[in-house]
Design an enzyme around this catalytic site. Structure first.
Site, PDB file in Angstrom:
ATOM      1  N   GLY A  13      47.510  15.336 -21.620  1.00 22.18           N
ATOM      2  CA  GLY A  13      48.671  15.523 -22.486  1.00 22.18           C
ATOM      3  C   GLY A  13      49.925  15.667 -21.645  1.00 22.18           C
ATOM      4  N   ALA A  15      51.638  18.267 -20.599  1.00 25.50           N
ATOM      5  CA  ALA A  15      51.625  19.256 -19.518  1.00 25.50           C
ATOM      6  C   ALA A  15      50.903  18.700 -18.299  1.00 25.50           C
ATOM      7  CB  ALA A  15      50.960  20.544 -19.993  1.00 25.50           C
ATOM      8  N   GLY A  16      49.701  18.154 -18.514  1.00 30.88           N
ATOM      9  CA  GLY A  16      48.941  17.607 -17.402  1.00 30.88           C
ATOM     10  C   GLY A  16      49.646  16.449 -16.729  1.00 30.88           C
ATOM     11  N   PHE A 115      66.380  23.341 -36.494  1.00 35.72           N
ATOM     12  CA  PHE A 115      64.945  23.609 -36.568  1.00 35.72           C
ATOM     13  C   PHE A 115      64.761  25.088 -36.853  1.00 35.72           C
ATOM     14  CE2 PHE A 115      60.734  21.919 -35.440  1.00 35.72           C
ATOM     15  CZ  PHE A 115      60.946  20.564 -35.651  1.00 35.72           C
ATOM     16  N   GLN A 235      49.151  30.726 -34.738  1.00 35.25           N
ATOM     17  CA  GLN A 235      50.236  30.270 -35.608  1.00 35.25           C
ATOM     18  C   GLN A 235      49.744  29.313 -36.682  1.00 35.25           C
ATOM     19  OE1 GLN A 235      53.616  27.371 -34.460  1.00 35.25           O
ATOM     20  NE2 GLN A 235      54.582  29.392 -34.375  1.00 35.25           N
ATOM     21  N   HIS A 237      51.276  26.752 -39.302  1.00 34.30           N
ATOM     22  CA  HIS A 237      52.496  26.022 -39.641  1.00 34.30           C
ATOM     23  C   HIS A 237      52.630  26.003 -41.160  1.00 34.30           C
ATOM     24  CE1 HIS A 237      55.490  22.868 -39.938  1.00 34.30           C
ATOM     25  NE2 HIS A 237      55.649  22.891 -38.619  1.00 34.30           N
ATOM     26  N   LEU A 247      50.071  17.544 -40.477  1.00 33.40           N
ATOM     27  CA  LEU A 247      51.370  18.223 -40.377  1.00 33.40           C
ATOM     28  C   LEU A 247      52.523  17.424 -40.973  1.00 33.40           C
ATOM     29  CD1 LEU A 247      52.543  20.835 -39.104  1.00 33.40           C
ATOM     30  CD2 LEU A 247      53.196  19.441 -37.147  1.00 33.40           C
ATOM     31  N   GLU A 250      58.579  20.404 -39.199  1.00 35.09           N
ATOM     32  CA  GLU A 250      59.736  21.216 -39.538  1.00 35.09           C
ATOM     33  C   GLU A 250      61.012  20.377 -39.572  1.00 35.09           C
ATOM     34  OE1 GLU A 250      60.828  25.148 -37.205  1.00 35.09           O
ATOM     35  OE2 GLU A 250      58.761  25.057 -37.880  1.00 35.09           O
ATOM     36  N   ARG A 281      58.239  30.319 -38.261  1.00 37.97           N
ATOM     37  CA  ARG A 281      57.076  29.769 -38.948  1.00 37.97           C
ATOM     38  C   ARG A 281      56.182  30.821 -39.589  1.00 37.97           C
ATOM     39  NH1 ARG A 281      55.611  25.061 -34.494  1.00 37.97           N
ATOM     40  NH2 ARG A 281      57.238  23.612 -35.177  1.00 37.97           N
ATOM     41  N   HIS A 347      47.952  25.743 -36.491  1.00 37.23           N
ATOM     42  CA  HIS A 347      48.772  24.808 -35.722  1.00 37.23           C
ATOM     43  C   HIS A 347      48.793  25.074 -34.224  1.00 37.23           C
ATOM     44  CE1 HIS A 347      51.903  21.898 -35.040  1.00 37.23           C
ATOM     45  NE2 HIS A 347      52.767  22.804 -34.611  1.00 37.23           N
ATOM     46  N   ARG A 388      55.316  31.261 -31.773  1.00 35.96           N
ATOM     47  CA  ARG A 388      56.101  30.269 -31.035  1.00 35.96           C
ATOM     48  C   ARG A 388      57.223  29.705 -31.892  1.00 35.96           C
ATOM     49  NH1 ARG A 388      56.327  25.022 -31.034  1.00 35.96           N
ATOM     50  NH2 ARG A 388      54.304  24.596 -32.006  1.00 35.96           N
ATOM     51  N   SER A 393      57.424  24.059 -27.836  1.00 36.36           N
ATOM     52  CA  SER A 393      56.135  23.656 -27.269  1.00 36.36           C
ATOM     53  C   SER A 393      56.297  22.481 -26.313  1.00 36.36           C
ATOM     54  CB  SER A 393      55.142  23.305 -28.378  1.00 36.36           C
ATOM     55  OG  SER A 393      55.658  22.310 -29.237  1.00 36.36           O
TER      56      SER A 393
END
Length: 573
Positions: A13, A15-16, A115, A235, A237, A247, A250, A281, A347, A388, A393
């Site tokens: 993803g 981050a990786g 947001f 969390q 959503h 989803l 937002e 949220r 979520h 969060r 994110s």
């Protein structure tokens, strides 16, 4: 078969991939991914990525930091929130220069929109802070970073499933992976392992998460004796499509969509009179559940409406195209003509593997575990606190992915190779053989469905001591049932039955840790709402939970929250 790389990143993803880009061309780096990389769950992110650019109206990193801390109900470590807010503009411009096609405003600058929970003047009114690419921001970021990682020569092992971590002499020295295409078990020898395995929303029956989000990295860290942090904060959503949890971002409310109950009322005016539908949220999710619980769902049923009909077809087409298509595909609704039925959906996990801002995983004494890093949703930097903030994110993945990569480069200079134990794959091979040899027993999906229903009933938006005790006890019973699960597929190629069995072992451990951590926290804070303790209790509970796996069951301890600029105060929107 054995592989050897300086750094092995688990998870492809955002981050990786961001860690990989920082290392590419400087050390031998590889990425292993449970799914084909571009199917990683980061691609499902819709609405945007926060940064106080001020392209639409005045903004500042201090306001962004405040919103992050307030959004986290003051459980956020403020030193980490400050890093995030200050680094956000740089992260956006890095992505822009890599080719991410952000929307532009009339002056040619990166466009921004409102947001939930993002404000100016420390909460006085909403602000346009989310940078976006229509409503598929995560998708285009994924495609861009994956293409760039290929250009820079990052080695990728697609459809390799993480099974175990190998530790020796106090260091993580490699990992065991199961190759889905062949059924082979492989050992990866490395100096550094980076866990970027995402969240574990598949603990719940209704979730926005993909099927691969089963918490593999967090579960393995927990099994290896590393504590997990703040697991009670899950969390939900507010706007998942009713019945399936897909989803509706937002961004739909950021563009002017409103929530309505069965009476047609815009009910968020009661719960968050200042910013209404764009409150945090957890606030909106509980408001929806309360409206439903008090009989104001649509036609008395257990959902409410997200009304986008007044936005017009042009806005839906240009800014909310994917959301509109989801409504058509999954709900059979034309959103320009009829409101969308929605209900909260699991979520995001605020908790996970404890790590510092440099990505280093921390042990029970808060010392770095040699050779082990964690980034993204599987990690807990104490950044998101108890809830969060939307669009933080994607920002988290990019900012701390880069910082983690920078620190790995520094650490590798003095980090020697540690020889692995003899036959590191042996235990995994024996476990797989045991599962395949079992002749009679219960199907994996039967145990998993029972677990998911249990978590929805007792560990979701509203909780009680009785329900959490029941959940913890029931999960222990399910762990006994797991000992007798049987595989119907005994083959080697793409044996998803086997993979789901190994995933379930980790999910059961995580579920027990969540229930125990939530049962001990006798207050309501952010996403953790106790009906028997409805108030936040800063005197006794302004602290992080650490839960460690032991032979006697989960053992819980605590550590302090870092407070710098903003003292805790009542959280109102």
């Amino acid at each position: 078969m054995a592989f050897k790389h300086d750094v092995v990143i688990v998870g492809a993803g955002l981050a990786g991939l961001r860690v990989a880009l920082e290392l590419a061309g400087k050390v031998d780096v590889a990425v292993i991914s449970k799914v084909y990389p571009t199917r990683s769950h980061s691609g499902a992110a819709q609405g945007g990525m926060a940064a106080a650019l001020g392209n639409e109206e005045d903004d500042s990193w201090e306001w962004h930091m405040f919103d992050t801390v307030k959004g986290g109900d003051y459980l956020t470590d403020q030193d980490v929130a400050e890093i995030l807010a200050k680094e956000a503009p740089r992260a956006i411009y890095e992505l822009d220069h890599l080719g991410v096609p952000f929307n532009r405003n009339e002056s040619g600058k990166i466009a921004q929109r409102t947001f939930g929970g993002h404000t100016r003047d420390f909460g006085e009114k909403t602000v346009k802070r989310a940078c976006y690419a229509s409503d598929h921001t995560g998708r285009v970021m994924m495609d861009t970073l994956y293409a760039e990682s290929g250009r820079r020569g990052v080695r990728v092992y697609p459809e390799f499933y993480l099974v175990d971590l190998i530790r020796r002499e106090g260091a993580v020295t490699g990992l065991i992976a199961y190759e889905l295409a062949t059924g082979e078990v492989h050992f990866f020898h490395s100096r550094v392992i980076v866990l970027a395995t995402g969240g574990f929303g598949k603990l719940y029956h209704t979730t926005s998460n993909g099927h691969a989000n089963t918490g593999d990295g967090a579960a393995l860290a927990y099994r290896a004796g590393i504590p997990l942090e703040d697991l009670e904060f899950v969390q939900f959503h507010p706007t998942g499509i009713y019945g399936i949890g897909v989803l509706i971002s937002e961004a739909a409310r950021g563009e002017g969509g409103v929530l309505r109950n069965g009476k047609g009322e815009r009910f968020m005016e009661k719960y968050a009179p200042t910013i209404k539908d764009l409150a945090a949220r957890d606030v909106v999710s509980r408001a929806i559940e309360k409206e439903i619980g008090e009989g104001r769902g649509i036609d008395g049923k257990d959902y409410v409406h997200l009304d986008l009909t007044h936005l017009g077809k042009e806005v839906l087409s240009e800014k909310l195209h994917e959301i509109a298509s989801f409504a058509r595909i999954y709900a059979g609704i034309e959103p320009a003509e009829k409101p969308i039925p929605v209900k909260p959906t699991c979520h995001y996990m605020m908790g996970g593997i404890p790590a510092n801002a440099r990505g280093q995983v921390l042990d029970e004494k808060q010392h770095p575990v040699r050779g082990l890093y964690a980034v993204g949703e599987c990690a807990c930097l104490s950044l998101h606190g108890a809830n969060r903030l939307g669009t933080n994110s994607l920002l988290d993945l990019i900012v701390f992915g880069r910082l983690g990569g920078e620190n790995i480069l520094e650490e590798l200079e003095g980090l020697p190779w540690v020889e692995p134990p003899a036959e590191p794959e042996k235990e995994t091979i024996e476990h797989i053989k045991e599962l395949k040899d079992r002749k009679k027993g219960e199907r994996v999906d039967s145990v998993r469905r029972t677990l998911q229903a249990l978590m929805m009933e007792h560990c979701a938006s509203f909780r009680t001591a009785q329900g959490l005790d029941k959940a913890a006890s029931a999960v222990r019973d399910l762990k006994q049932r797991y000992r007798n699960v049987v595989l119907h597929d005994k083959g080697t190629r793409f044996n998803t039955d086997l993979m789901e069995a190994m995933e379930l072992r980790g999910l059961l451990d995580l579920a027990e840790a969540i229930a125990v951590s939530a049962g001990l926290r006798e207050e309501s804070r952010g996403a953790h709402f106790r009906e028997d303790y409805p108030d936040r209790d800063d005197r006794n509970w302004l602290k992080h939970t650490l839960v460690r796996k032991t032979e006697e069951g989960p053992r819980v301890s605590y550590k302090p929250v870092t407070v710098t600029r903003f003292q805790p105060k009542p959280r109102k929107y």
